[in-house]
Motif scaffolding. Structure first.
Motif, PDB file in Angstrom:
ATOM      1  N   LEU A  68       6.854   5.194  -5.501  1.00 60.71           N
ATOM      2  CA  LEU A  68       5.945   6.189  -6.069  1.00 60.71           C
ATOM      3  C   LEU A  68       4.929   5.514  -6.982  1.00 60.71           C
ATOM      4  O   LEU A  68       5.300   4.691  -7.824  1.00 60.71           O
TER       5      LEU A  68
ATOM      6  N   LEU B  38      10.004  -0.708 -17.355  1.00 63.28           N
ATOM      7  CA  LEU B  38      10.856   0.232 -18.088  1.00 63.28           C
ATOM      8  C   LEU B  38      12.160   0.401 -17.323  1.00 63.28           C
ATOM      9  O   LEU B  38      12.145   0.735 -16.140  1.00 63.28           O
TER      10      LEU B  38
ATOM     11  N   GLN C  79      15.192   5.234  -8.436  1.00 62.47           N
ATOM     12  CA  GLN C  79      15.796   4.325  -9.408  1.00 62.47           C
ATOM     13  C   GLN C  79      15.009   4.420 -10.712  1.00 62.47           C
ATOM     14  O   GLN C  79      13.793   4.581 -10.693  1.00 62.47           O
ATOM     15  N   ALA C  80      15.725   4.304 -11.826  1.00 66.81           N
ATOM     16  CA  ALA C  80      15.070   4.391 -13.128  1.00 66.81           C
ATOM     17  C   ALA C  80      14.498   3.027 -13.513  1.00 66.81           C
ATOM     18  O   ALA C  80      14.997   2.355 -14.407  1.00 66.81           O
ATOM     19  N   LEU C  81      13.470   2.626 -12.798  1.00 64.56           N
ATOM     20  CA  LEU C  81      12.879   1.302 -13.012  1.00 64.56           C
ATOM     21  C   LEU C  81      11.389   1.404 -12.693  1.00 64.56           C
ATOM     22  O   LEU C  81      10.997   1.471 -11.534  1.00 64.56           O
ATOM     23  N   THR C  82      10.593   1.444 -13.748  1.00 67.01           N
ATOM     24  CA  THR C  82       9.162   1.627 -13.568  1.00 67.01           C
ATOM     25  C   THR C  82       8.428   0.366 -13.988  1.00 67.01           C
ATOM     26  O   THR C  82       8.726  -0.205 -15.026  1.00 67.01           O
ATOM     27  N   VAL C  83       7.470  -0.039 -13.167  1.00 73.64           N
ATOM     28  CA  VAL C  83       6.722  -1.259 -13.456  1.00 73.64           C
ATOM     29  C   VAL C  83       5.238  -0.981 -13.324  1.00 73.64           C
ATOM     30  O   VAL C  83       4.811  -0.221 -12.455  1.00 73.64           O
ATOM     31  N   THR C  84       4.449  -1.562 -14.218  1.00 71.58           N
ATOM     32  CA  THR C  84       3.017  -1.573 -13.983  1.00 71.58           C
ATOM     33  C   THR C  84       2.489  -2.960 -14.281  1.00 71.58           C
ATOM     34  O   THR C  84       2.827  -3.564 -15.303  1.00 71.58           O
ATOM     35  N   ILE C  85       1.709  -3.464 -13.370  1.00 71.53           N
ATOM     36  CA  ILE C  85       1.100  -4.777 -13.598  1.00 71.53           C
ATOM     37  C   ILE C  85      -0.403  -4.720 -13.323  1.00 71.53           C
ATOM     38  O   ILE C  85      -1.075  -5.735 -13.346  1.00 71.53           O
ATOM     39  N   ASP C  86      -0.901  -3.524 -13.062  1.00 69.98           N
ATOM     40  CA  ASP C  86      -2.312  -3.409 -12.700  1.00 69.98           C
ATOM     41  C   ASP C  86      -2.772  -2.030 -13.141  1.00 69.98           C
ATOM     42  O   ASP C  86      -2.334  -1.017 -12.612  1.00 69.98           O
TER      43      ASP C  86
ATOM     44  N   GLY D 277      -1.516   1.520 -11.591  1.00 70.99           N
ATOM     45  CA  GLY D 277      -0.697   2.426 -12.389  1.00 70.99           C
ATOM     46  C   GLY D 277       0.782   2.132 -12.299  1.00 70.99           C
ATOM     47  O   GLY D 277       1.189   1.006 -12.020  1.00 70.99           O
ATOM     48  N   LEU D 278       1.570   3.156 -12.553  1.00 74.45           N
ATOM     49  CA  LEU D 278       3.020   3.042 -12.643  1.00 74.45           C
ATOM     50  C   LEU D 278       3.647   3.086 -11.261  1.00 74.45           C
ATOM     51  O   LEU D 278       3.294   3.947 -10.455  1.00 74.45           O
ATOM     52  N   VAL D 279       4.579   2.197 -11.031  1.00 79.64           N
ATOM     53  CA  VAL D 279       5.237   2.135  -9.722  1.00 79.64           C
ATOM     54  C   VAL D 279       6.746   2.265  -9.908  1.00 79.64           C
ATOM     55  O   VAL D 279       7.346   1.534 -10.695  1.00 79.64           O
ATOM     56  N   THR D 280       7.331   3.206  -9.198  1.00 76.60           N
ATOM     57  CA  THR D 280       8.761   3.506  -9.322  1.00 76.60           C
ATOM     58  C   THR D 280       9.375   3.583  -7.931  1.00 76.60           C
ATOM     59  O   THR D 280       8.764   4.171  -7.041  1.00 76.60           O
ATOM     60  N   PRO D 281      10.563   3.031  -7.730  1.00 73.63           N
ATOM     61  CA  PRO D 281      11.173   3.097  -6.396  1.00 73.63           C
ATOM     62  C   PRO D 281      11.403   4.537  -5.915  1.00 73.63           C
ATOM     63  O   PRO D 281      11.697   5.425  -6.707  1.00 73.63           O
ATOM     64  N   ILE D 282      11.259   4.724  -4.625  1.00 73.14           N
ATOM     65  CA  ILE D 282      11.588   5.994  -3.980  1.00 73.14           C
ATOM     66  C   ILE D 282      12.906   5.777  -3.229  1.00 73.14           C
ATOM     67  O   ILE D 282      13.267   4.638  -2.926  1.00 73.14           O
TER      68      ILE D 282
ATOM     69  N   LYS E 190      12.099   9.993  -7.102  1.00 70.41           N
ATOM     70  CA  LYS E 190      12.395   8.708  -7.736  1.00 70.41           C
ATOM     71  C   LYS E 190      13.783   8.219  -7.353  1.00 70.41           C
ATOM     72  O   LYS E 190      14.763   8.925  -7.547  1.00 70.41           O
TER      73      LYS E 190
ATOM     74  N   ILE F 149       4.462  -4.532 -17.619  1.00 68.66           N
ATOM     75  CA  ILE F 149       5.588  -3.956 -18.353  1.00 68.66           C
ATOM     76  C   ILE F 149       6.581  -3.370 -17.371  1.00 68.66           C
ATOM     77  O   ILE F 149       6.204  -2.897 -16.294  1.00 68.66           O
TER      78      ILE F 149
ATOM     79  N   THR G 118       1.776   6.252  -9.700  1.00 67.58           N
ATOM     80  CA  THR G 118       1.166   7.260 -10.564  1.00 67.58           C
ATOM     81  C   THR G 118       0.183   6.587 -11.497  1.00 67.58           C
ATOM     82  O   THR G 118       0.493   5.528 -12.031  1.00 67.58           O
TER      83      THR G 118
END
Lengths: 355, 355, 355, 355
Positions: D277, A258, C265-272, C276-281, C263, A256, D279
């Motif tokens: 990042l 976001l 960028q407002a772009l969160t991805v999880t594929i595993d 967990g959740l991965v967001t650019p720094i 953070k 997913i 989480t």
């Protein structure tokens, strides 16, 4: 010295003023040589705010008295076709705000005329120039979340649009004025056209806000089956009052993604433990899409200077209009509508007053 | 039926009531068979809240009239040594709230007596039982962020502690009553003892809140050099009024780890675009460390049932007290203090009234 | 057509290129008429990247061959004084990167010469032009969190600075090259000068990265007592490798304010789900402070056009240098240093090679 | 000693084991006196994990050999009616997992029989016991965001359900097994029943995962018009693989409320600035709803002890089943379905194999 693209701004209202300010303040490679609006006070205000010298009440007058290479059209939807045709006929490149036009025939006219005259046509879907959305598109294309299976987007706008824009007979209503962005975003991020659409609407604030047009709605869900087999959903709320809200979630076979957030600034305060943490929200779209507005105008100017094709074309604008028409028909007829029903209809938008 | 550990609660105040409620509501493997507090009204309230039948005004009375396997000590710091020694002498296992004691000699007495009597001693550093902090410790140990080079922790408590607890002559003040947790966290997460410490304090609210003890402070920074060569920093604010705040950041040679957050609930509301997004904060420590309080008591009970060593020992309690004493001396003498100065001092805490 | 400020860029390295790009791309009200750098390849690269025509190897040559109203100085610290004096003597306005200079005498020379010649002097503390930090300063001033009692700031930079910048004998090291920003931020947000400072340093990566200068450090805590009675703490890590990190927390009598975030960028991805959740720094400072870099140059240009005083002055630069010197002396002497010790010292920075 | 409610667990699979563990570990006021499952290995595993002594292969056997006050039913949907009727006939209180039953007739049987026998019936909609969702419901009721106009909920489950549960002929498929929660949440938070519903489905993973049932789908949007005039939308994805995801957004006339989050732990790490990042996400539902599972069982036990009505009744279960049936019919018939069509149908679920 570097060559500057000379621009004529058509429309000095909210969006016209936003683009004028962007060009004046952040785009050295362009210069505004004419500002056009039939409303004197709006014309004066925007001209003053953006230090624009040449003011005119019509494109015709501007053509007569000023020189420019391109136009930026931010006038009401029902004027788009005629202005675009006039500009294209003069060999002017066109940046056109969404929605492209009232119906498919108008879209076709614009596309054909710009092509025939060899001028560029860029649609004002600014999300295509937003860093968050652009990175999302690129990463989806690269396969990061696998084949996309589902997308949810939302655009919730704070204020009530003007009367012409909330009446489906003069503008196709919220689906056109607000949700156009989402239709384009879905096609773009999912890499697929829409096959069919079902829309539910609700009207909670119309009466108390003086929006009395028949079929006025302020809450809307659009659910779609895409040609790829994937699903799409849009939520639209306008006026939502609480701020400007534009986000998306894309689900793929692997994960997913976001896109976007409500937080408008990295500044959190708490002074009351019964209230909690307080963080600014984006109040209006110029704040949320500040970089997108700069980027899209820079892209337009760059395309003119390098004779390249803009990243959002008339074809993209036309597909969004098709979504608007199918969606409107869906809630009027209370059934899912196939896009091909719209493409094949003799009158695809019988609700339009002057259609 | 499963064997239950019988517990005598020593102290029915805020913390005693918290632990009593935890045991009663979430720990089927233990049962409270005695509640002790010299203050009648507090005794009654907690007994009622937690449905405890047997109430006593002293440990001696409880020993005389009730049966139990262990004690949970939540009384003021200056009573810890005597209560612990009495309990250990009776073969009772001991769960002891932080700070362990007023000075190192008292710590030594407790450690020696519990060892001699073969009873378990677990310190109430609940972060050692908090899921976030436990996962952090495990992942740092596993090398995820590389060798740890720097740590920052904070504990900001909402309310003013009772008079005995904010006067350095009766309790060693905020460093003891609040910052003890941070001293333990730093040793635990960094895998190193403290070599030297420098403390700056400030007093902004003392006068207006009636905290008139000499050397009272409500804002504090403690900066440390660890034996490993790494650096540590603690911020302490009490009363901070805005909520309960306990977070940490650990930097390693490869990366950074952030532990904890201010947000107390996943529930965000906005109803005013000039105000923005509002999210609950943790109001008090029982909310922030709800699982930690359950886990630490369950761990204590499990250690008793399985005859294992608790994960937070008297040695850990003693190191935290050493940090408190060195830190206090630092701000009184306005210079960095080596821990060995405290260990080697004849009177390591001359500011204590009865020392 | 609008009047443009003509600028000579002194330094074409990383920071010089950043400012050149900003001016070229986003500041229509200024134009770069000269680019100066003694290193040919760097000069060529930046000139090409930013489409600058006039390239020179020295300010003297640029003065001889080009016309400009102002200079932007981004050269190494040890060159600041001489370049600033030469420019001021020619009546040129000066934008000066931090740190202002190597010592207080140099700061004094710059301040006096600019004042005498009636030219503007703006320091490159870009946080003063960052929307998050600016809003924070304004809201603190307005009393939102009450009287400020404590501030924590951090600047963690990803890469190892060049050799001259990590050797305290040629640049005062990290405290100057990185932490200068924090010293200024603390004075600005807290509305108070620093009274005394204590610094702890650690060196974990020096050897393996080839930073062999004596006293090299890559981890640093600076703890301060301010003249207002409030406390301050800075953490500095460079190289931290994990990204660019610049945040602050301010505690006031009524509440807390958090400024900035990791953070990017407002772009969160999880594929595993095990990851967990991965967001650019934010990877580097140009990303984190994109708006700040635009704003500060626009502010400088606006001040020139309107003959106003810049919001960050030489006095601000001088105070930051004083903090650097006191901090360096603190970790060399292992004790807290009062700023007045620095101001009154005959040689406030005896570690400087050429001092 | 406090009275304990004696419970017979019907079903020792994933959900049965979850509830058994909850009761054993966190609910002192209840005790499991019988565990029932026809599958030996599952029975043994759960009994061992939760230290349950009495194991039986059927409810009949348990009734014969053990004593209990209540049953917790976690067996497949198609067994619910018969087990509930047998238990109610014995005067046993019933905690029943969702979905309540296969069709409305079965729901009616269960409701009537429990009422006739005067036993409690609580549905396992754990969101009704989740702190985030409970606070949301309370604050919406209190009018904080104004009259609710729109709700979006989602439940995305990581793994493929067993064959019986993903085949609409034996279980009504994902709408029943996953989306039941959302139907209940919408009714609860919006304070309104559903008037009509439109469902779009997609099947992306069925073939490769061996889910070959006709009409299998793994992506689903349900769009609803509520009786109040408000709109509702649910997204369902199962298997989504990326973690467990359950969130909601409610828009009211005055504002918006966001409930839940993806982040599963307050622990953020970054060790690579190209990655950013990282989480933890909630991996499975027991993590996300840990407190809800404890709270709902405690509530059930409390209702038995105090002879109160549970907060989630058979009526709530029946409405969710009606939503499931209308939704299934919608995507089979490719049109919006009014709930009254389901209530009035002779056979409301003709796709059920044994119906």
């Amino acid at each position: 010295m570097r060559r500057q693209v000379r621009i004529c701004m058509l429309g000095a209202g909210r969006v016209g003023r936003l683009h004028s300010g962007t060009i004046t303040r952040y785009v050295p490679e362009a210069t505004i040589t004419a500002l056009v609006d039939p409303a004197d006070s709006i014309l004066e205000e925007t001209a003053k705010d953006c230090a624009i010298e040449n003011k005119y009440s019509s494109l015709e007058e501007a053509l007569d008295k000023a020189s420019f290479d391109a136009v930026v059209i931010t006038t009401p939807t029902f004027t788009h076709r005629d202005l675009a045709l006039l500009a294209a006929g003069q060999g002017l490149h066109i940046f056109l705000e969404k929605p492209m036009a009232l119906n498919l025939a108008e879209c076709d006219d614009i596309i054909e005329t710009t092509e025939k005259n060899g001028v560029l046509l860029q649609m004002g879907f600014m999300r295509r120039s937003d860093p968050d959305f652009m990175a999302a598109a690129e990463r989806i294309r690269a396969g990061e979340i696998g084949e996309p299976t589902m997308i949810k987007t939302l655009t919730h706008g704070p204020g009530l649009p003007p009367a012409w824009a909330n009446d489906i007979r003069t503008s196709n209503g919220m689906l056109a004025e607000v949700t156009s962005h989402d239709f384009d975003t879905i096609r773009w991020l999912m890499g697929s056209n829409i096959e069919r659409i079902y829309v539910e609407t609700a009207n909670f604030k119309g009466e108390e806000r003086g929006a009395t047009a028949k079929h006025f709605y302020d809450n809307m869900f659009a659910t779609m089956k895409l040609e790829s087999g994937a699903l799409g959903n849009i939520s639209g709320v306008c006026p939502c009052d609480y701020g400007y809200d534009a986000r998306a979630e894309v689900i793929g076979k692997k994960g997913i993604m976001l896109i976007g957030e409500m937080k408008g600034q990295a500044l959190t305060v708490t002074i009351d433990r019964d209230q909690g943490l307080v963080t600014p929200i984006f109040r209006r779209w110029p704040e949320r899409f500040a970089w997108a507005y700069i980027n899209e105008i820079k892209h337009f100017v760059e395309c003119i200077l390098t004779e390249s094709t803009p990243r959002v074309t008339g074809e993209d604008g036309r597909w969004a209009v098709a979504g608007v028409l199918a969606g409107t028909r869906s809630f009027l007829e209370e059934r899912p509508i196939y896009l091909k029903e719209v493409f094949e209809a003799e009158d695809p938008a019988p609700w339009l007053a002057g259609d």
